[in-house]
Structures are given as C-alpha cells and as structure tokens.
Design a protein around this motif. Structure first.
Motif, PDB file in Angstrom:
ATOM      1  N   PHE A   1     -57.357 -10.463  37.198  1.00 46.07           N
ATOM      2  CA  PHE A   1     -57.470  -9.379  38.176  1.00 46.07           C
ATOM      3  C   PHE A   1     -56.284  -9.406  39.138  1.00 46.07           C
ATOM      4  N   SER A   2     -56.484  -8.949  40.370  1.00 49.70           N
ATOM      5  CA  SER A   2     -55.379  -8.807  41.315  1.00 49.70           C
ATOM      6  C   SER A   2     -54.934 -10.151  41.885  1.00 49.70           C
ATOM      7  N   GLU A   3     -53.741 -10.146  42.481  1.00 45.50           N
ATOM      8  CA  GLU A   3     -53.222 -11.348  43.132  1.00 45.50           C
ATOM      9  C   GLU A   3     -54.128 -11.755  44.282  1.00 45.50           C
ATOM     10  N   ASN A   4     -54.672 -10.775  44.979  1.00 42.66           N
ATOM     11  CA  ASN A   4     -55.573 -11.063  46.098  1.00 42.66           C
ATOM     12  C   ASN A   4     -56.842 -11.752  45.607  1.00 42.66           C
ATOM     13  N   ASN A   5     -57.324 -11.332  44.438  1.00 42.94           N
ATOM     14  CA  ASN A   5     -58.519 -11.945  43.856  1.00 42.94           C
ATOM     15  C   ASN A   5     -58.233 -13.404  43.481  1.00 42.94           C
ATOM     16  N   LYS A   6     -57.061 -13.653  42.894  1.00 43.25           N
ATOM     17  CA  LYS A   6     -56.671 -15.017  42.531  1.00 43.25           C
ATOM     18  C   LYS A   6     -56.568 -15.890  43.771  1.00 43.25           C
ATOM     19  N   ARG A   7     -56.051 -15.319  44.846  1.00 45.22           N
ATOM     20  CA  ARG A   7     -55.909 -16.053  46.100  1.00 45.22           C
ATOM     21  C   ARG A   7     -57.270 -16.522  46.615  1.00 45.22           C
TER      22      ARG A   7
ATOM     23  N   SER B   1     -50.198 -13.763  46.308  1.00 45.09           N
ATOM     24  CA  SER B   1     -50.033 -12.843  47.426  1.00 45.09           C
ATOM     25  C   SER B   1     -51.376 -12.336  47.920  1.00 45.09           C
ATOM     26  N   ASN B   2     -51.447 -12.077  49.228  1.00 48.24           N
ATOM     27  CA  ASN B   2     -52.664 -11.543  49.830  1.00 48.24           C
ATOM     28  C   ASN B   2     -52.871 -10.071  49.478  1.00 48.24           C
ATOM     29  N   GLY B   3     -51.913  -9.522  48.763  1.00 53.57           N
ATOM     30  CA  GLY B   3     -52.035  -8.130  48.346  1.00 53.57           C
ATOM     31  C   GLY B   3     -51.452  -7.181  49.382  1.00 53.57           C
ATOM     32  N   LYS B   4     -51.008  -6.062  48.930  1.00 52.57           N
ATOM     33  CA  LYS B   4     -50.444  -5.062  49.828  1.00 52.57           C
ATOM     34  C   LYS B   4     -51.560  -4.403  50.622  1.00 52.57           C
ATOM     35  N   ALA B   5     -51.331  -4.297  51.931  1.00 53.12           N
ATOM     36  CA  ALA B   5     -52.333  -3.666  52.791  1.00 53.12           C
ATOM     37  C   ALA B   5     -52.477  -2.194  52.415  1.00 53.12           C
ATOM     38  N   ARG B   6     -53.725  -1.726  52.335  1.00 50.58           N
ATOM     39  CA  ARG B   6     -53.937  -0.317  52.027  1.00 50.58           C
ATOM     40  C   ARG B   6     -53.473   0.532  53.203  1.00 50.58           C
ATOM     41  N   ASP B   7     -52.837   1.651  52.890  1.00 52.24           N
ATOM     42  CA  ASP B   7     -52.366   2.532  53.954  1.00 52.24           C
ATOM     43  C   ASP B   7     -52.968   3.933  53.810  1.00 52.24           C
ATOM     44  N   ARG B   8     -54.099   4.012  53.090  1.00 47.19           N
ATOM     45  CA  ARG B   8     -54.745   5.309  52.864  1.00 47.19           C
ATOM     46  C   ARG B   8     -55.458   5.763  54.121  1.00 47.19           C
ATOM     47  N   ARG B   9     -55.002   6.883  54.653  1.00 43.77           N
ATOM     48  CA  ARG B   9     -55.663   7.509  55.794  1.00 43.77           C
ATOM     49  C   ARG B   9     -56.129   8.899  55.401  1.00 43.77           C
TER      50      ARG B   9
ATOM     51  N   VAL C   1     -56.253 -21.758  35.465  1.00 46.26           N
ATOM     52  CA  VAL C   1     -57.563 -21.127  35.635  1.00 46.26           C
ATOM     53  C   VAL C   1     -57.457 -19.835  36.443  1.00 46.26           C
ATOM     54  N   LEU C   2     -56.476 -19.730  37.330  1.00 46.16           N
ATOM     55  CA  LEU C   2     -56.271 -18.482  38.070  1.00 46.16           C
ATOM     56  C   LEU C   2     -55.834 -17.377  37.120  1.00 46.16           C
ATOM     57  N   ASP C   3     -55.005 -17.720  36.153  1.00 39.14           N
ATOM     58  CA  ASP C   3     -54.607 -16.745  35.130  1.00 39.14           C
ATOM     59  C   ASP C   3     -55.797 -16.381  34.249  1.00 39.14           C
TER      60      ASP C   3
END
Length: 328
Positions: free
Chosen positions: A123-129, A162-170, A117-119
C-alpha cells in the motif's frame, strides 16, 4: 521422590537433567538415591562453568520459543487496549501476525527483515510507516517493559517511509452550495458543523447534548483523539445547525452511524461528481478557514486540537487569492 522412580521391590532409579543431557543411577535404598540426586544438583549449582552452560542453553531455548508472533499477542493484551485507536491498531497487529517474520524469533529479527515485511504489507508509504512504527513500539515495549534483551530493528536502523503528501483538497467555488442543496437531515447539519467547528468525525458523531453550552456558545470535548480536553466555540451557523438537530435524541446529537454517514456522503459525492472529496477534507477546510478569518496559530490550534505546528500545517491550505489581498 522428585526425579526418583521405584524399580521393582528394592531398587530406586534417579534421573537428573544436566547441561542438556540426562544422567541416571540406580540405588538399593531411597535414602541413597535422594543423597545422590541432591549432591548432583548441588555440584551443578556450585560449578560456575556448568551454570553458564546451563544458562546459555536456557537462553537459546527462550530465543527459539520467543517469536514475534508471541510478542504481538502479548502486546495486543497488555498495550493495545490502553490506546485511543485500539480498534484500528488491532487490524494492523492481526495483519502483522500473518506476515513472514511473525514466526521468527524476536531475538533474530534484523532491519532487512523489517524492510522485507513492509514491502510484503504494501500500500502507501504512509501505511508502511505506520506498520514500521508499530513494530518499533513492540520491540521498545519488549525491552523496557518485559525486560527482554532484544535489539530494536527499526529505531535508528532503517529510514522510515515517507509520511505521505499532505492532502490539499479544499472545497472549490460552488461546491459547498451544491452539497447543502442536495444533502438533507443529519448529513446536512453534519456538513455545517464540520466546517464551522473543525471537529473530527468521531468527535461529532459521539457528541452529546450535555457537552453543548449554548449560553457560553461552546462545545466541551473530553474524549478526544490526543487525550486532551478542549472547548470549541460555536459560530452562528454552528448554533443554527444544532437547533435543527434538536428532538432527534435526548442524549446524542447525531443518531446516524459512521457507516450511514459514509454511505450518504459517497452517494451525494457521486451525484455531484465531486471526485475525491472526502469527509475528512471538511476538517482541512475548517482549519484553513480559521486562518482566513484572521485567527492566529494558538487560537486555531485551541479549536482544532492539533498538538503541534507541523500537524496544524498539514491541515491548513490557505487561499492564495485571499493572501494576495492582505499584501495590498
């Protein structure tokens, strides 16, 4: 007359449900019919083997009728409304109700069903989590609160996405100046307050004047995401931004809606060709600047409201050039 029906003038028919089948008998008098009915029920109650069979069949019927869909609907009524993010969670539960496992018995759902059902959700891995955590909590609630003998197919059974890669946009060099030049009114002051305070979007848009104490140069937040109150200190730039917002409304500091904020931001972002810069990135920017100004972890967390060092780290992206200067 329960289980007894009159047949003609002088006959009484008894119908009793016993271990999955129906037994009937006819008597000439009502009293005889009642005695037979009561004796039959008493024997069932006293016979441990028959009682076990009866209980097993009851459990089987319960297992078939207790679908995940029903559990989700009960969860929506009893658990979701108590959460800060109830509105967001309802969108997830509504989507979960439409998935392939929703009609399955809650007693028959396996880890493989959850992965499937996660598949399906995608969407993203973070969304599945997030969906995996929701399913896990529904089962935990069913077991601990509703006393259902169910097995959690998530906790300890599958590897969470995965919780997803942390955004590093500054903000890059010159971007803040570009934004301040093009943004006007409430959007401009929102930008300044977001960078100076590190407050969340909901905290800023719901801010009222009675939460602001200019004498103590603080904003007092009570309705926060993590449920804990905190005081946010005001820099000189933050105080000037608040001065600019006076007179818009007697109660609320910002009168624009989340939709108006987003549309205004997207319009200016496109005009300036700022790519994927999001409103929430301003909180990343503010948190990183707190450390670059010399605040320690405890001081920064007391302003931003992060409850763990892990979460604070995800929101912090220090400028390596500034760090290099500290090494000299």
């Amino acid at each position: 007359m329960k289980n007894i029906t009159k047949r003609g003038k002088y006959s009484y028919r008894v119908r009793v449900y016993v271990n999955g089948s129906t037994e009937t008998e006819t008597f000439d008098t009502l009293k005889d019919a009642q005695i037979w009915r009561d004796m039959k029920k008493a024997r069932i109650a006293l016979d441990p083997d028959k009682q076990q069979i009866s209980n097993a069949r009851i459990k089987q019927r319960e297992a078939k009728s207790s679908t995940l869909l029903k559990a989700i609907e009960r969860y929506e009524k009893e658990v979701t409304p108590k959460k800060k993010g109830a509105k967001v969670e309802l969108t997830r539960t509504n989507k979960l109700k439409k998935t392939s496992i929703a009609k399955k018995s809650i007693y028959a759902i396996h880890p493989s069903d959850v992965l499937e059902v996660l598949d399906e959700i995608g969407f993203s891995e973070n969304n599945k989590r997030k969906y995996a955590s929701l399913i896990s909590h529904i089962f935990k609630t069913a077991k601990q609160e509703w006393r259902m003998n169910v097995h959690n197919p998530v906790a300890g059974e599958i590897t969470l996405p995965s919780n997803g890669k942390a955004r590093d946009r500054r903000l890059k060099e010159g971007e803040l100046e570009q934004l301040e030049k093009l943004l006007t009114g409430q959007l401009k002051q929102y930008l300044r307050l977001a960078i100076e305070t590190g407050m969340r979007r909901s905290e800023l848009l719901n801010l009222t004047w009675d939460q602001v104490d200019l004498k103590k140069v603080t904003i007092w937040l009570t309705d926060t995401k993590n449920g804990e109150s905190r005081a946010v200190p005001l820099s000189t730039k933050a105080r000037l931004a608040l001065e600019e917002l006076k007179g818009l409304d007697k109660t609320k500091i910002f009168t624009m809606t989340p939709f108006q904020l987003r549309k205004g931001w997207e319009k200016v972002r496109t005009q300036l060709n700022l790519g994927d810069l999001r409103i929430h990135d301003l909180r990343h920017e503010a948190t990183s600047r707190f450390f670059e100004k010399g605040l320690n972890v405890i001081e920064a967390a007391s302003i931003t409201g992060h409850k763990s060092l892990t979460m604070l780290k995800r929101y912090t992206h220090l400028n390596p050039t500034d760090l290099a200067k500290k090494l000299d």
